[in-house]
Design an enzyme around this catalytic site. Structure first.
Site, short mmCIF file in Angstrom:
data_model
loop_
_atom_site.label_atom_id
_atom_site.label_comp_id
_atom_site.label_asym_id
_atom_site.label_seq_id
_atom_site.Cartn_x
_atom_site.Cartn_y
_atom_site.Cartn_z
N GLY A 14 33.82 27.89 41.23
CA GLY A 14 34.85 28.93 41.36
C GLY A 14 34.33 30.19 40.70
CE LYS A 190 48.59 31.47 32.20
NZ LYS A 190 47.92 31.38 33.44
CG ASN A 194 51.77 31.26 35.77
OD1 ASN A 194 50.87 30.45 35.55
ND2 ASN A 194 51.67 32.50 35.36
CG ASN A 198 52.50 34.24 38.81
OD1 ASN A 198 52.75 34.88 37.80
ND2 ASN A 198 51.38 33.56 38.94
CG ASN A 208 53.05 41.10 35.83
OD1 ASN A 208 53.14 40.87 37.03
ND2 ASN A 208 52.06 40.63 35.08
CB SER A 261 47.27 35.62 40.07
OG SER A 261 48.26 34.70 39.70
CD GLU A 273 46.61 29.58 41.87
OE1 GLU A 273 45.71 28.77 41.60
OE2 GLU A 273 46.97 30.48 41.08
O1 KPL Z 1 49.36 34.33 34.65
C1 KPL Z 1 49.78 35.31 35.20
C2 KPL Z 1 49.37 35.52 36.62
O2 KPL Z 1 49.44 36.63 37.12
O3 KPL Z 1 48.94 34.52 37.23
C3 KPL Z 1 50.73 36.24 34.49
C4 KPL Z 1 50.19 37.62 34.38
C5 KPL Z 1 50.98 35.73 33.09
C6 KPL Z 1 52.04 36.30 35.21
O4 KPL Z 1 52.72 35.11 35.28
#
Ligand code: KPL
Length: 311
Positions: A14, A190, A194, A198, A208, A261, A273
């Site tokens: 990756g 996390k 997300n 996200n 964000n 992301s 994802e």
């Molecule tokens: O991890 C992140 C992403 O963009 O994948 C953040 C910036 C923390 C937003 O959830």
């Protein structure tokens, strides 16, 4: 016959921002590493010397010599860091299975959950380590990465009963990765953030920080936090400190000028994802009979955007 050097080398699968940043970290600390590139089986002999350019947090440029080899090369793999997107994880590892030693360590550093457990079922002999990071990086061109935010990186065992080799722990410590007894709790924390930032930033095509500034988005953020937290609490994976909304507020404030992301994936017409983030949460919500109507609606909105993209 393999030299000690090869046995201790980290192969990196990756070559996105995080994979490239981690290659730079290994090289910076003189830890041997090799990048794996996709090729056809006919190009299996391809070993290429390349330059990796890192633009550090202080904006200084660093250049490292890096070797990249085809996934179809023959050498055994003892240590591998997987930084692909979560939905590519299984398919990316499959061609490498014949090269993995029985005692190989597979360190998975990617967003989302579900793929790690699937990999562990597929590779019962190898040790699966999970990792999480709050570091941020951006690819400027292939093998040119900008480190855009410092953060904390941790790793731990998927199967708590197994021991991590002291040699691996020492190598990872050198690149500032901390060993965590309960890495799953870190990943859930996390994942929860997300699940909120996200998809909402992707659907509303915003940075964000706008989730907190726009009243309509703020209300959706709060509603989604409540749904996600109901699931994590029922699973006994409570968010530490003041709760999920507080955590989301802190992350969205710290990254207020960034695009998530998932927003970037939609913007650049890539898959997202979503199945490994909100989809994984929904699987648990369904199993526990916890209604999550907003989460469900958001999953289908993202799937629509994956097909149609931004106008
Ligand atoms: O991890 C992140 C992403 O963009 O994948 C953040 C910036 C923390 C937003 O959830």
């Amino acid at each position: 016959m393999h030299t000690n050097n090869t046995e201790q080398a980290w192969y990196i699968l990756g070559t996105g921002a995080i994979g490239t940043l981690w290659a730079a970290k290994f090289l910076q600390h003189s830890i041997p590493c090799r990048l794996l590139h996709r090729s056809t089986p006919e190009q299996s002999g391809d070993v290429i010397s390349r330059k990796l350019n890192l633009i550090g947090l202080d904006d200084h440029q660093h250049s490292y010599d890096l070797v990249s080899e085809s996934i179809y090369c023959n050498g055994e793999i003892n240590r591998i860091l997987v930084c692909t997107k979560s939905y590519q994880c299984i398919a990316a590892i499959e061609p490498l299975i014949p090269r993995l030693c029985d005692a190989a360590t597979i360190l998975i550093l990617q967003n989302g959950m579900g793929q790690q457990q699937e990999l562990a079922r597929m590779l019962p002999k190898q040790q699966i380590l999970l990792a999480s990071t709050t570091e941020a990086a951006m690819i400027k061109s292939p093998l040119e990465v900008k480190h855009t935010g410092s953060g904390i990186s941790s790793f731990g065992c998927l199967d708590h009963s197994t021991q991590i080799s002291p040699d691996i722990t020492a190598q990872l410590k050198r690149i500032n990765m901390q060993q965590e007894q309960n890495i799953e709790a870190v990943l859930w924390s996390k994942l929860s953030v997300n699940c909120v930032i996200n998809p909402l930033t992707a659907i509303h095509n915003c940075r964000n920080g706008q989730l907190l500034q726009n009243p309509k988005l703020l209300s959706l953020t709060q509603q989604l936090c409540t749904e996600v937290e109901a699931v994590t609490t029922a699973m006994d994976k409570p968010i530490k400190a003041a709760g999920l909304f507080d955590k989301v507020r802190i992350v969205a404030t710290a990254t207020s000028q960034n695009y998530s992301s998932m927003q970037q994936d939609i913007q650049y017409e890539r898959n997202t994802e979503i199945d490994f983030i909100n989809g994984y949460l929904q699987q648990h919500a369904d199993r526990l009979n916890i209604p999550c109507p907003l989460n469900r609606q958001i999953i289908s909105q993202i799937k629509q955007l994956e097909l149609s993209h931004y106008p």
